[in-house]
Design a protein around this motif. Structure first.
Motif, mmCIF file in Angstrom:
data_model
loop_
_atom_site.group_PDB
_atom_site.id
_atom_site.type_symbol
_atom_site.label_atom_id
_atom_site.label_comp_id
_atom_site.label_asym_id
_atom_site.label_seq_id
_atom_site.Cartn_x
_atom_site.Cartn_y
_atom_site.Cartn_z
ATOM 1 N N GLN B 93 0.831 -1.210 0.000
ATOM 2 C CA GLN B 93 0.000 0.000 0.000
ATOM 3 C C GLN B 93 0.864 1.258 0.000
ATOM 4 O O GLN B 93 0.606 2.197 -0.739
ATOM 5 C CB GLN B 93 -0.885 0.036 1.253
ATOM 6 C CG GLN B 93 -1.781 -1.156 1.400
ATOM 7 C CD GLN B 93 -3.229 -0.822 1.099
ATOM 8 O OE1 GLN B 93 -3.533 0.303 0.737
ATOM 9 N NE2 GLN B 93 -4.107 -1.794 1.252
ATOM 10 N N VAL B 94 1.888 1.249 0.866
ATOM 11 C CA VAL B 94 2.751 2.433 0.952
ATOM 12 C C VAL B 94 3.481 2.639 -0.376
ATOM 13 O O VAL B 94 3.530 3.747 -0.917
ATOM 14 C CB VAL B 94 3.765 2.285 2.109
ATOM 15 C CG1 VAL B 94 4.789 3.412 2.076
ATOM 16 C CG2 VAL B 94 3.041 2.265 3.448
ATOM 17 N N ALA B 95 4.033 1.551 -0.916
ATOM 18 C CA ALA B 95 4.790 1.656 -2.160
ATOM 19 C C ALA B 95 3.904 2.156 -3.303
ATOM 20 O O ALA B 95 4.292 3.023 -4.082
ATOM 21 C CB ALA B 95 5.402 0.307 -2.524
ATOM 22 N N LEU B 96 2.687 1.612 -3.370
ATOM 23 C CA LEU B 96 1.758 2.023 -4.420
ATOM 24 C C LEU B 96 1.331 3.473 -4.244
ATOM 25 O O LEU B 96 1.333 4.256 -5.184
ATOM 26 C CB LEU B 96 0.524 1.118 -4.367
ATOM 27 C CG LEU B 96 0.287 0.137 -5.521
ATOM 28 C CD1 LEU B 96 0.065 0.896 -6.802
ATOM 29 C CD2 LEU B 96 1.441 -0.819 -5.675
ATOM 30 N N GLY B 97 0.965 3.817 -3.000
ATOM 31 C CA GLY B 97 0.498 5.187 -2.726
ATOM 32 C C GLY B 97 1.558 6.207 -3.089
ATOM 33 O O GLY B 97 1.261 7.245 -3.669
ATOM 34 N N ASP B 98 2.814 5.890 -2.781
ATOM 35 C CA ASP B 98 3.890 6.855 -3.016
ATOM 36 C C ASP B 98 4.381 6.870 -4.457
ATOM 37 O O ASP B 98 5.204 7.707 -4.811
ATOM 38 C CB ASP B 98 5.061 6.558 -2.071
ATOM 39 C CG ASP B 98 4.873 7.265 -0.745
ATOM 40 O OD1 ASP B 98 3.711 7.387 -0.310
ATOM 41 O OD2 ASP B 98 5.866 7.708 -0.149
ATOM 42 N N SER B 99 3.917 5.922 -5.261
ATOM 43 C CA SER B 99 4.391 5.939 -6.646
ATOM 44 C C SER B 99 3.263 6.204 -7.631
ATOM 45 O O SER B 99 3.452 6.040 -8.829
ATOM 46 C CB SER B 99 5.130 4.642 -6.986
ATOM 47 O OG SER B 99 4.371 3.529 -6.595
ATOM 48 N N SER B 189 -7.388 9.878 -12.878
ATOM 49 C CA SER B 189 -8.421 8.883 -12.578
ATOM 50 C C SER B 189 -7.903 7.467 -12.882
ATOM 51 O O SER B 189 -8.405 6.492 -12.338
ATOM 52 C CB SER B 189 -9.705 9.172 -13.357
ATOM 53 O OG SER B 189 -9.416 9.265 -14.724
ATOM 54 N N TRP B 190 -6.885 7.377 -13.749
ATOM 55 C CA TRP B 190 -6.275 6.073 -14.016
ATOM 56 C C TRP B 190 -5.540 5.539 -12.787
ATOM 57 O O TRP B 190 -5.329 4.339 -12.659
ATOM 58 C CB TRP B 190 -5.276 6.171 -15.175
ATOM 59 C CG TRP B 190 -5.938 6.357 -16.500
ATOM 60 C CD1 TRP B 190 -6.103 7.547 -17.175
ATOM 61 C CD2 TRP B 190 -6.532 5.363 -17.329
ATOM 62 N NE1 TRP B 190 -6.763 7.325 -18.359
ATOM 63 C CE2 TRP B 190 -7.032 5.992 -18.485
ATOM 64 C CE3 TRP B 190 -6.677 3.975 -17.195
ATOM 65 C CZ2 TRP B 190 -7.669 5.305 -19.500
ATOM 66 C CZ3 TRP B 190 -7.316 3.283 -18.219
ATOM 67 C CH2 TRP B 190 -7.811 3.945 -19.358
ATOM 68 N N LEU B 191 -5.143 6.432 -11.921
ATOM 69 C CA LEU B 191 -4.398 6.001 -10.732
ATOM 70 C C LEU B 191 -5.325 5.282 -9.759
ATOM 71 O O LEU B 191 -4.955 4.266 -9.166
ATOM 72 C CB LEU B 191 -3.730 7.199 -10.054
ATOM 73 C CG LEU B 191 -2.793 8.024 -10.950
ATOM 74 C CD1 LEU B 191 -2.248 9.225 -10.188
ATOM 75 C CD2 LEU B 191 -1.663 7.168 -11.478
ATOM 76 N N ALA B 192 -6.534 5.827 -9.604
ATOM 77 C CA ALA B 192 -7.498 5.193 -8.695
ATOM 78 C C ALA B 192 -7.833 3.790 -9.189
ATOM 79 O O ALA B 192 -8.060 2.876 -8.390
ATOM 80 C CB ALA B 192 -8.756 6.052 -8.602
ATOM 81 N N MET B 193 -7.846 3.618 -10.528
ATOM 82 C CA MET B 193 -8.123 2.294 -11.106
ATOM 83 C C MET B 193 -7.120 1.260 -10.630
ATOM 84 O O MET B 193 -7.454 0.090 -10.428
ATOM 85 C CB MET B 193 -8.032 2.364 -12.630
ATOM 86 C CG MET B 193 -8.944 3.378 -13.239
ATOM 87 S SD MET B 193 -10.433 2.607 -13.809
ATOM 88 C CE MET B 193 -9.934 2.264 -15.493
ATOM 89 N N LEU B 194 -5.882 1.708 -10.487
ATOM 90 C CA LEU B 194 -4.818 0.796 -10.089
ATOM 91 C C LEU B 194 -5.124 0.208 -8.703
ATOM 92 O O LEU B 194 -4.846 -0.954 -8.431
ATOM 93 C CB LEU B 194 -3.491 1.560 -10.066
ATOM 94 C CG LEU B 194 -2.225 0.744 -10.183
ATOM 95 C CD1 LEU B 194 -2.203 -0.034 -11.480
ATOM 96 C CD2 LEU B 194 -1.023 1.667 -10.106
ATOM 97 N N PHE B 195 -5.699 1.043 -7.847
ATOM 98 C CA PHE B 195 -6.044 0.571 -6.510
ATOM 99 C C PHE B 195 -7.250 -0.359 -6.579
ATOM 100 O O PHE B 195 -7.271 -1.424 -5.973
ATOM 101 C CB PHE B 195 -6.329 1.753 -5.582
ATOM 102 C CG PHE B 195 -5.064 2.370 -5.071
ATOM 103 C CD1 PHE B 195 -4.546 1.995 -3.838
ATOM 104 C CD2 PHE B 195 -4.375 3.305 -5.829
ATOM 105 C CE1 PHE B 195 -3.365 2.543 -3.369
ATOM 106 C CE2 PHE B 195 -3.187 3.845 -5.370
ATOM 107 C CZ PHE B 195 -2.686 3.471 -4.136
#
Lengths: 310, 276
Positions: B93-99, B189-195
């Protein structure tokens, strides 16, 4: 005779983006201590040229040497000796004014102690000392611009590149920036700037090139360009009628040249007041008359048939 | 720039305050320093999402749900079994959030990367410095996590410390390709998709909350393909003091492949965007 080595030397420099040619074979030489300008409207190729000089955009053709080095091969070594003030501020809004300088200084390998000292001097220079510990976010546009200029000076660069340094600033903020840039020039720093403001070019540049459509259409000092491509004075006539065209026809033979703009007619003459008298003698009654000295705007209009700022 | 492969120029700038600086000794560290200065201002805000939340999950799931699981999992209490899974998923989660948003912003909003590329940094330095910071974030978060779960008595082996290098590798394995992704998308909005389609399913099915063996065959293969499962298996082996289901070398190589492939891809995308 001694020859001064140019700091920047471009020969047939080209920049293409796909099918579009942004810079179409320009030759430029910038000498040490000079304030050199690229004047032209938006889309003339000024920023593309600046990015190539800033070694972040590889040329598509031609030759480019900066500080005697090849920007593609020696990018970092050249950039270590450049200061860059981009068109849009890219300061960190979350950091303080001082932190923006000290973190940037690190990229140049400047030790912490020296960076702090230099940040203090530079904030003094751009008159932001009182804001040193405040965040960047709430600063005015003019303050941010001055901070960006300070950041460009953090490595004591030999050449400072300024892309549209006062675009978007109010007149007061512009004058403050000009005044600081003029001080830098006096200190012998080589300035290279782009602008579409003729007054900016006239105030700051020793020498400039006029760009249009990716090409250089004229080169020289502001004064020399005005002398070569324009008359001493200009009479601006505004007629109340819809079309200025109808009146322009009647002015034939008056002065050296007549330019018709959508909202006014420009009369290029040696003596403005005499020309106004002649206009009145013709029985014409413009709603508004203005006599002024020729500017680079007139040079641009003459060379390209268009105005600089649309 | 493609041709920028000359030796790093090291100049002793300390000898004189007025000496002309050339380049930082290790340029990526100068970039890391920039992020750490920012971190000094914002770490408090990040404490909740990166630290308190997993602790609350430990309490809720481990103790709450665990109370209903009498026989535990694989012969250990559910809390002890769950904690290593949460260590890995928190790192993810941290790695994804920060990248995601930070990288996107550095291109689109604050334009930090453009400011950096005007300095004597190479694209690789800009990328490496930011990845180092993500690594720092992952490691500090997990170190704090280990401390708290250790106090709960949920770490059964001193091997638990080995989770640190594991989450570091997991962090790179997910952050590096995500850097490439965040650098190439045109809208956030593509970033939220990743989550939605990456992190959540991965967290649910990669063996964090229940063993992947409970999954039907097809889904299980999918779980094995995620980098998360490999880290979960290693972390679980470490904190429980048992052998992992897979070979350690196999896990590490798989994660390293993601990290390396991602880093190469990210460098390509960064270069394409910054050097035009």
């Amino acid at each position: 005779m001694t020859t001064v080595q140019p700091l920047i030397r471009a020969r047939g420099l080209v920049k293409r983006f796909g099918d579009f040619t942004a810079v179409d074979g320009i030759d430029v030489e910038v000498l040490p201590g000079e304030a050199f300008g690229f004047l032209g409207p938006n889309g003339a190729g000024k920023s593309s040229t600046m990015r190539m000089i800033g070694c972040i955009s590889p040329p598509s053709g031609g030759e480019l040497r900066i500080l005697g080095m090849d920007p593609v091969r020696d990018g970092p070594a050249i950039r270590a000796r450049l200061g860059v003030c981009p068109q849009l501020d890219n300061l960190d809004p979350e950091l303080t004014v001082q932190e923006n300088l000290t973190t940037y200084a690190r990229y140049f390998g400047i030790p912490r102690r020296v960076a702090r000292e230099r940040a203090r001097e530079l904030l003094d220079f751009v008159q932001l000392t009182e804001r040193a510990d405040s965040k960047v976010e709430p600063l005015s546009g003019g303050m941010k611009r001055r901070l960006t200029i300070a950041r460009a000076l953090v490595n004591e660069p030999e050449i400072v590149l300024l892309d549209e340094p006062t675009t978007g600033l109010d007149p007061q903020a512009r004058h403050l920036v000009w005044e600081r840039l003029f001080r830098l020039k006096q200190q012998g720093v080589t300035l290279v700037l782009t602008t579409h403001y003729m007054d900016e070019a006239e105030q700051l540049c020793d020498r400039l090139v006029v760009m249009d459509g990716g090409r250089i259409v004229a080169e020289g000092s502001p004064r020399a360009l005005i002398e070569r491509y324009s008359t001493r004075e200009v009479v601006e006539l505004r007629f109340a009628a819809e079309s200025q065209e109808a009146f322009a026809g009647k002015l034939d033979g008056l002065g050296e040249r007549v330019e018709v703009l959508p909202d006014r007619v420009l009369l290029y003459v040696a003596d403005g007041d005499a020309a106004v008298a002649e206009v009145q003698a013709l029985g014409l009654t413009p709603a508004n008359v203005l006599v002024r000295r020729s500017s680079l705007e007139d040079v641009f209009l003459h060379l390209t048939g268009r105005t600089l700022v649309e | 720039m493609d041709g920028e492969s000359g030796a790093v120029i090291v100049v002793d700038v300390a000898s004189s305050a007025r000496a002309r600086p050339t380049r930082s000794r290790v340029p990526a560290f100068a970039v890391l320093h920039y992020y750490l200065v920012g971190y000094r201002r914002t770490w408090r805000a990040g404490v909740f999402s990166s630290f308190l939340l997993p602790v609350l999950t430990v309490l809720g799931f481990g103790l709450g749900v665990g109370a209903y699981i009498d026989q535990g999992v694989d012969g250990v209490p559910y809390l002890d079994w769950l904690v290593p899974g949460l260590i890995a998923s928190t790192a993810l989660q941290v790695a994804l959030g920060d990248s995601t948003w930070p990288v996107f912003s550095n291109f689109q909003w604050v334009k930090t990367y453009y400011a950096q590329s005007a300095a004597p940094l190479r694209v690789g330095d800009i990328l490496a410095g930011h990845l180092l910071y993500v690594l720092f974030r992952v490691l500090t978060t997990i170190a704090a996590f280990l401390l708290v779960t250790g106090l709960f008595g949920a770490l059964r082996s001193p091997w638990a410390l080995a989770t640190l290098p594991v989450v570091a590798l997991l962090g790179l394995a997910v952050a590096a390709p995500t850097f490439a992704y965040s650098a190439s998308v045109s809208s956030d909005s593509w970033l939220a998709m990743l989550f939605r389609f990456g992190v959540i399913p991965m967290t649910l099915f990669a063996g964090v909350f229940f063993p992947v063996e409970s999954l039907p065959e097809g889904l299980r293969q999918l779980a094995y393909a995620t980098p998360l499962w490999h880290a979960v298996d290693l972390c679980r082996a470490a904190t429980l003091g048992v052998a992992p289901q897979w070979s350690v070398a196999g896990h590490l190589l798989y994660l390293a492949a993601w990290a390396l492939g991602g880093a190469l891809l990210a460098r390509r995308v960064f270069r394409r965007t910054l050097v035009v």
